[in-house]
Enzyme design. Structure first.
Site, PDB file in Angstrom:
ATOM      1  N   HIS A  50       0.812  -1.225   0.000  1.00  0.00           N
ATOM      2  CA  HIS A  50       0.000   0.000   0.000  1.00  0.00           C
ATOM      3  C   HIS A  50       0.845   1.274   0.000  1.00  0.00           C
ATOM      4  O   HIS A  50       0.364   2.360   0.314  1.00  0.00           O
ATOM      5  CB  HIS A  50      -1.001   0.011   1.157  1.00  0.00           C
ATOM      6  CG  HIS A  50      -0.410  -0.263   2.500  1.00  0.00           C
ATOM      7  ND1 HIS A  50       0.491   0.564   3.089  1.00  0.00           N
ATOM      8  CD2 HIS A  50      -0.629  -1.272   3.384  1.00  0.00           C
ATOM      9  CE1 HIS A  50       0.801   0.082   4.279  1.00  0.00           C
ATOM     10  NE2 HIS A  50       0.159  -1.027   4.480  1.00  0.00           N
ATOM     11  N   LEU A  54       6.784   6.791  -3.905  1.00  0.00           N
ATOM     12  CA  LEU A  54       7.665   7.908  -4.262  1.00  0.00           C
ATOM     13  C   LEU A  54       9.109   7.587  -3.869  1.00  0.00           C
ATOM     14  O   LEU A  54       9.345   6.984  -2.812  1.00  0.00           O
ATOM     15  CB  LEU A  54       7.268   9.199  -3.531  1.00  0.00           C
ATOM     16  CG  LEU A  54       6.082   9.979  -4.090  1.00  0.00           C
ATOM     17  CD1 LEU A  54       4.778   9.376  -3.610  1.00  0.00           C
ATOM     18  CD2 LEU A  54       6.154  11.436  -3.641  1.00  0.00           C
ATOM     19  N   HIS A 228      -0.497   5.768   8.289  1.00  0.00           N
ATOM     20  CA  HIS A 228      -0.056   6.813   7.354  1.00  0.00           C
ATOM     21  C   HIS A 228      -1.053   6.806   6.199  1.00  0.00           C
ATOM     22  O   HIS A 228      -1.459   5.738   5.745  1.00  0.00           O
ATOM     23  CB  HIS A 228       1.359   6.465   6.878  1.00  0.00           C
ATOM     24  CG  HIS A 228       1.993   7.513   6.023  1.00  0.00           C
ATOM     25  ND1 HIS A 228       2.286   8.771   6.485  1.00  0.00           N
ATOM     26  CD2 HIS A 228       2.407   7.495   4.733  1.00  0.00           C
ATOM     27  CE1 HIS A 228       2.843   9.475   5.515  1.00  0.00           C
ATOM     28  NE2 HIS A 228       2.924   8.730   4.437  1.00  0.00           N
ATOM     29  N   TYR A 255       2.493  15.846  -0.115  1.00  0.00           N
ATOM     30  CA  TYR A 255       3.250  15.409  -1.287  1.00  0.00           C
ATOM     31  C   TYR A 255       2.290  14.896  -2.349  1.00  0.00           C
ATOM     32  O   TYR A 255       1.175  14.454  -2.034  1.00  0.00           O
ATOM     33  CB  TYR A 255       4.303  14.342  -0.926  1.00  0.00           C
ATOM     34  CG  TYR A 255       3.779  13.063  -0.297  1.00  0.00           C
ATOM     35  CD1 TYR A 255       3.174  12.069  -1.075  1.00  0.00           C
ATOM     36  CD2 TYR A 255       3.910  12.839   1.078  1.00  0.00           C
ATOM     37  CE1 TYR A 255       2.719  10.886  -0.496  1.00  0.00           C
ATOM     38  CE2 TYR A 255       3.453  11.662   1.659  1.00  0.00           C
ATOM     39  CZ  TYR A 255       2.866  10.682   0.872  1.00  0.00           C
ATOM     40  OH  TYR A 255       2.400   9.526   1.448  1.00  0.00           O
ATOM     41  N   ASP A 542      36.893   5.460  18.844  1.00  0.00           N
ATOM     42  CA  ASP A 542      37.884   6.503  19.106  1.00  0.00           C
ATOM     43  C   ASP A 542      37.711   6.912  20.559  1.00  0.00           C
ATOM     44  O   ASP A 542      36.681   7.477  20.906  1.00  0.00           O
ATOM     45  CB  ASP A 542      37.586   7.676  18.153  1.00  0.00           C
ATOM     46  CG  ASP A 542      38.503   8.853  18.358  1.00  0.00           C
ATOM     47  OD1 ASP A 542      39.695   8.726  18.067  1.00  0.00           O
ATOM     48  OD2 ASP A 542      38.005   9.911  18.800  1.00  0.00           O
ATOM     49  N   THR A 544      39.692   6.917  24.938  1.00  0.00           N
ATOM     50  CA  THR A 544      40.872   6.730  25.789  1.00  0.00           C
ATOM     51  C   THR A 544      40.729   5.428  26.566  1.00  0.00           C
ATOM     52  O   THR A 544      39.632   5.043  26.971  1.00  0.00           O
ATOM     53  CB  THR A 544      41.050   7.881  26.802  1.00  0.00           C
ATOM     54  OG1 THR A 544      39.833   8.032  27.529  1.00  0.00           O
ATOM     55  CG2 THR A 544      41.402   9.181  26.120  1.00  0.00           C
ATOM     56  N   GLU A 639      39.549  14.604  34.496  1.00  0.00           N
ATOM     57  CA  GLU A 639      38.213  14.022  34.600  1.00  0.00           C
ATOM     58  C   GLU A 639      38.201  13.329  35.956  1.00  0.00           C
ATOM     59  O   GLU A 639      39.050  12.473  36.225  1.00  0.00           O
ATOM     60  CB  GLU A 639      37.970  13.013  33.472  1.00  0.00           C
ATOM     61  CG  GLU A 639      37.689  13.701  32.151  1.00  0.00           C
ATOM     62  CD  GLU A 639      37.617  12.745  30.969  1.00  0.00           C
ATOM     63  OE1 GLU A 639      37.686  11.512  31.177  1.00  0.00           O
ATOM     64  OE2 GLU A 639      37.509  13.233  29.834  1.00  0.00           O
ATOM     65  N   LEU A 640      37.251  13.705  36.798  1.00  0.00           N
ATOM     66  CA  LEU A 640      37.197  13.198  38.166  1.00  0.00           C
ATOM     67  C   LEU A 640      35.993  12.265  38.289  1.00  0.00           C
ATOM     68  O   LEU A 640      34.840  12.720  38.203  1.00  0.00           O
ATOM     69  CB  LEU A 640      37.092  14.369  39.144  1.00  0.00           C
ATOM     70  CG  LEU A 640      38.266  15.369  39.031  1.00  0.00           C
ATOM     71  CD1 LEU A 640      37.943  16.685  39.730  1.00  0.00           C
ATOM     72  CD2 LEU A 640      39.556  14.761  39.585  1.00  0.00           C
ATOM     73  N   TYR A 641      36.272  10.995  38.440  1.00  0.00           N
ATOM     74  CA  TYR A 641      35.205   9.987  38.490  1.00  0.00           C
ATOM     75  C   TYR A 641      34.968   9.564  39.927  1.00  0.00           C
ATOM     76  O   TYR A 641      35.923   9.358  40.678  1.00  0.00           O
ATOM     77  CB  TYR A 641      35.596   8.749  37.681  1.00  0.00           C
ATOM     78  CG  TYR A 641      35.661   9.022  36.204  1.00  0.00           C
ATOM     79  CD1 TYR A 641      34.560   8.798  35.388  1.00  0.00           C
ATOM     80  CD2 TYR A 641      36.824   9.525  35.631  1.00  0.00           C
ATOM     81  CE1 TYR A 641      34.614   9.070  34.037  1.00  0.00           C
ATOM     82  CE2 TYR A 641      36.882   9.804  34.282  1.00  0.00           C
ATOM     83  CZ  TYR A 641      35.775   9.578  33.484  1.00  0.00           C
ATOM     84  OH  TYR A 641      35.818   9.860  32.153  1.00  0.00           O
TER      85      TYR A 641
END
Ligand code: FAD
Length: 808
Positions: A50, A54, A228, A255, A542, A544, A639-641
């Site tokens: 259905h 397009l 839809h 459309y 990517d 540390t 960086e403080l964890y």
């Protein structure tokens, strides 16, 4: 006679819609003949039959646009065969009726240049000449893409199925998968209403039924079936020889395409209608016999669309409507496809086509087949990867809230840095109340509330620095104030949302050495910036890596990348390695700036002389802290964890300690500006699985003398293209990403990320350019909203190239 169900197949595909058949077709192309496609009813009896058919190609990301272009290439090639899908390359028009939409259109025209799409900007009158049924009232301009078109979705499915069969694929209809066998985390086979089939690879191409299929294997596929609608008119005009182009008028939510002498007209209703949900919690419960069926016409919901259509195409006033098609389709919480290997090894998913599955099917089938056969996607598909959905999308209710928002704003202009509102707040850091009390403007990532900036800092900022145009929306002078505080005194950032992964066990060091391009199994307490590469040599991760003990490593990666990175590592790990997501265990405060050491010393009696890229356990006030001497902003700091329950106390302690030193709390937008000046890359934008570390300017991490995944694909020769830093002549013109870059008299690349650097006082953009243009000083121009802004390649980083601040 019904074909017999085989007891085994190398690959089983569930779903005989356009998605499943396209994957089968492309697997056959790649030489996989032992493939079985199972369809519970007839081919094309789900959403495919259905569809309005397009095919539009220009999308917001390179990979998605490339997929759409692959589709068009395939659809052209299928023409004239036994099952000709009726591809009509009639071109597509997209109207702009507001100044903002016109800006968006010009921006898209810029992208199109970098994608190789022949998109043109045309006037309202030219649009009307191409689509004479429309009136041009209120139209400022339009885009015209001559290679867009439409086709018959069912015929396309049959053509793909036919091609798959020729390649050896068996297709069994009226065969319902009722269960999936999983053992030791891997798929083993399927159960059907006709017997069992063993397989190594299983593809869930079940469209809106894919979530239900996923549940058979304990896999969550976050999607919602959404109704839809479009209507089909009776023929009302002489067709003549040519074809009408497709027409989209997003400002009116509509459309069109031609259908013989009539029109098909649909749109995105402002009031969305999720379908077949169990109770109010958003869990899909599609009736078992829902095949080849449509939903009741819903004229009430379609009213606004129908009215708008008459405004744009007055003939719609008088034409007779043959039918209103109301069909359900799978939508995801961010409007992007849901593709890739799930947490169950060998179980792939290809669904969530969000009403552009016909446009996407050719490209999706190709990409999925390459992924299945090659073990990795052949292009960067991160934005469509099922692993982008964090654990919070296990909740059907949360999924539903987002899906509704995405559907109802489908045609709205998507301004960069726009934040979605539904289902928030969900994941909050321990200092959340403090942030709120200090006027935090929050953004959201992976369900986390994250501070973008604090209104409290606005008075210290400079309104005159607001970028022109779109980059000046979702902007605050506070960003500059927070940036400068970090460069001049100290700034505190809540980075609790960072994804954290722990890799431990006897084989941990060996595994990480095999996966990382840098040497990471170094002394305990050392931190290494590294990448993990795919077999093409592209940057897959990517981050540390910190060595906590001989057999224990901690990885910190971007908020949204945790599941992706964890899956990458886990999939290479043997039984002697444990890979664990520990994100929710640790809160994190980033403290940086020339006075950061004084701030920390005011709150800690520990020795703070630890060197750059090392870690140490210390106490900050009453809080036990793991301090990592790293930076993403290019300043001295840590960086403080700390364990999550101490997080609010850590934040309070640092804040109080820092006030005498000019400490300011800052948000992610300041971080972005700081990192741009330092040339720190963002994975997924500046660096993707499509670039090698050498292309990304990360060659300093690569240790070619050791063996690691992807090394063999790295060519020792200088790369043919390089990520480089551009500065623009006009500091108020700020690139947002994807803008075309002109060098040597032609479009040579696109912006990967951009922004304003408040210390260097320049508009900065990163772009991947051919090697001949990467020399500092090379003149370039960047097209920002249709205007070419002059600039030049700059030596990077722009700020503190010697790194003296970082080493402090
Ligand atoms: C009204 C409407 C208009 C649209 N218009 C456009 C458009 O103009 N352009 C465009 O690009 N896209 C459009 N779309 C979207 C497009 O139709 C879909 O994205 C696409 O058809 C989805 O294909 P699929 O293969 O993922 O799913 P489906 O076609 O639904 O196929 C899934 C199949 O899986 C089968 N299945 C489910 N469970 C099992 C089981 N347990 N065992 C065996 N088989 C099973 C189902 O029977 C079904 O046949 C439109 C969608 C709608 C609803």
């Amino acid at each position: 006679m019904r074909a017999e169900l085989p007891s085994r197949a190398r690959c089983v595909i569930i779903g005989g819609g356009v998605g499943g058949t396209s994957i089968a077709y492309h697997l056959a192309e790649l030489g996989w003949s032992d493939v079985l496609l199972l369809e519970r009813s007839e081919l094309t009896s789900g959403s495919t039959f259905h569809s309005a058919g397009l095919v539009g190609q220009l999308r917001g990301s390179v990979s998605l646009t490339r997929m759409m272009m692959d589709s068009v290439e395939l659809y052209r090639a299928l023409a004239g065969g036994e099952h000709d899908p009726g591809w009509i390359e009639c071109g597509g028009i997209r109207l702009a009726c507001t100044p903002e939409r016109w800006e968006e259109t010009r921006r898209q025209a810029g992208w199109a240049k970098t994608f190789g799409l022949p998109l043109e900007l045309i006037s309202a009158e030219e649009a009307r000449e191409r689509f004479p049924l429309m009136v041009a009232d209120g139209v400022i301009g339009a885009s015209w893409l001559p290679t867009d078109g439409y086709l018959d979705p069912s015929m396309l499915t049959y053509a793909l199925a036919d091609g798959a069969r020729r390649g050896g694929c068996r297709i069994l209809t009226h065969t319902r998968v009722t269960g999936i066998d999983v053992r030791d985390g891997a798929v083993r086979g399927v159960r059907t209403d006709r017997g069992e089939v063993e397989c190594e690879v299983l593809v869930d191409a079940g469209g809106m039924y894919a979530a239900e299929i996923g549940r058979m294997a304990g896999v969550r596929v976050p999607l919602v079936p959404m109704a839809h609608e479009y209507l089909v008119t009776q023929p009302f005009r002489e067709r003549g020889g040519g074809h009408l182009p497709t027409l989209r008028d997003p400002d009116h939510l509509i459309y069109f395409r031609e259908e013989g002498g009539g029109l098909v007209m649909g749109g995105y209703e402002r009031r969305s209608a999720p379908w077949a949900l169990a109770g109010g919690d958003g869990l899909d419960a599609i009736p078992p016999d829902f095949n080849g069926r449509l939903l009741e016409e819903d004229w009430d919901r379609f009213e606004e669309i129908a009215v708008n259509a008459r405004v744009r195409v007055p003939a719609m006033e008088d034409v007779r409507v043959t039918r209103l098609i109301n069909g359900p389709e799978a939508f995801t919480p961010d409007g992007e496809f849901c593709l890739g290997e799930s947490d169950v090894r060998g179980l792939f998913v290809a669904t969530g086509f969000c009403a552009h599955g016909i446009a996407g099917a050719g490209g999706v089938g190709k990409a999925m087949a390459e992924w299945i056969v090659g073990g990795e996607p052949s292009l960067d598909l991160w934005r469509m990867d099922i692993r982008r959905f964090g654990a919070h999308y296990r909740s059907p209710r949360h999924t539903l809230a987002r899906v509704r928002e995405v559907y109802e704003t489908y045609y709205d202009i998507k301004y960069p840095n726009h934040e979605r509102a539904a289902g928030r707040p969900l994941r909050t850091p321990p200092a959340y109340d403090w942030h709120r009390a200090h006027g935090a403007a929050f953004g959201e990532k992976s369900g986390w509330e994250r501070v973008n900036w604090y209104a409290a800092n606005e008075a210290e900022g400079d309104e005159a620095l607001r970028p022109r145009g779109w980059a000046g929306r979702h902007w605050s002078p506070a960003i500059g104030a927070e940036h400068r505080a970090c460069r001049e005194a100290a700034a505190l950032f809540d980075e609790t949302s960072f994804a954290k992964i722990e890799v431990s066990g006897a084989g941990a060091a060996e595994l990480l050495e095999r996966l990382c391009d840098n040497r990471v199994a170094r002394d305990v307490g050392r931190i290494t910036y590294t990448q993990m590469l795919n077999r093409r040599g592209g940057v897959e991760c990517d981050f540390t890596v910190a060595r906590l003990a001989a057999d224990r490593f901690s990885i910190v990666t971007g908020t949204a990348f945790g599941r992706h990175d964890l899956a990458w590592i886990a999939r290479h790990a043997g039984p002697d390695v444990r890979v664990e997501d520990v994100t929710s265990r640790w809160a994190c405060a980033g403290l940086w700036g020339p006075r950061a050491r004084e701030v920390l010393a005011a709150a800690s009696t520990d020795d703070l002389s630890l060197g750059y890229m090392t870690l140490r356990d210390i106490a900050v006030g009453d809080v036990p802290v793991r301090a990592l001497r790293v930076t993403y902003v290019g300043e001295l700091g840590w960086e403080l964890y700390c364990p999550m329950e101490y997080g609010a106390a850590l934040w309070r302690t640092l804040w109080e300690a820092g006030r005498p030193y000019g400490l300011r709390a800052g948000g992610y937008r300041a971080i972005d500006s700081l990192r741009l000046e330092k040339g720190y890359r963002v994975w997924g934008a500046d660096v993707t699985p499509d670039e090698t570390p050498y292309e990304a300017g990360l060659g300093f991490c690569v240790k070619p003398d050791k063996d690691f995944v992807g090394r063999d694909a790295l060519d020792g020769a200088a790369p043919a293209r390089r990520l480089c830093c551009l500065v623009l002549a006009d500091p108020r013109a700020v690139a947002l990403g994807n803008e075309p870059v002109r060098a040597g008299g032609r479009v040579a690349g696109r912006v990967t990320s951009g922004g304003y650097g408040y210390t260097v006082e320049r508009s900065i953009a990163y772009a991947l350019l051919p090697a001949e243009h990467v020399v500092p000083g090379t003149p370039v121009a960047v097209e920002v909203f249709g205007e070419w802004i002059e600039g030049a390649v700059a030596a990077e980083p722009l700020f503190d190239p010697q790194g003296t601040r970082v080493r402090g």
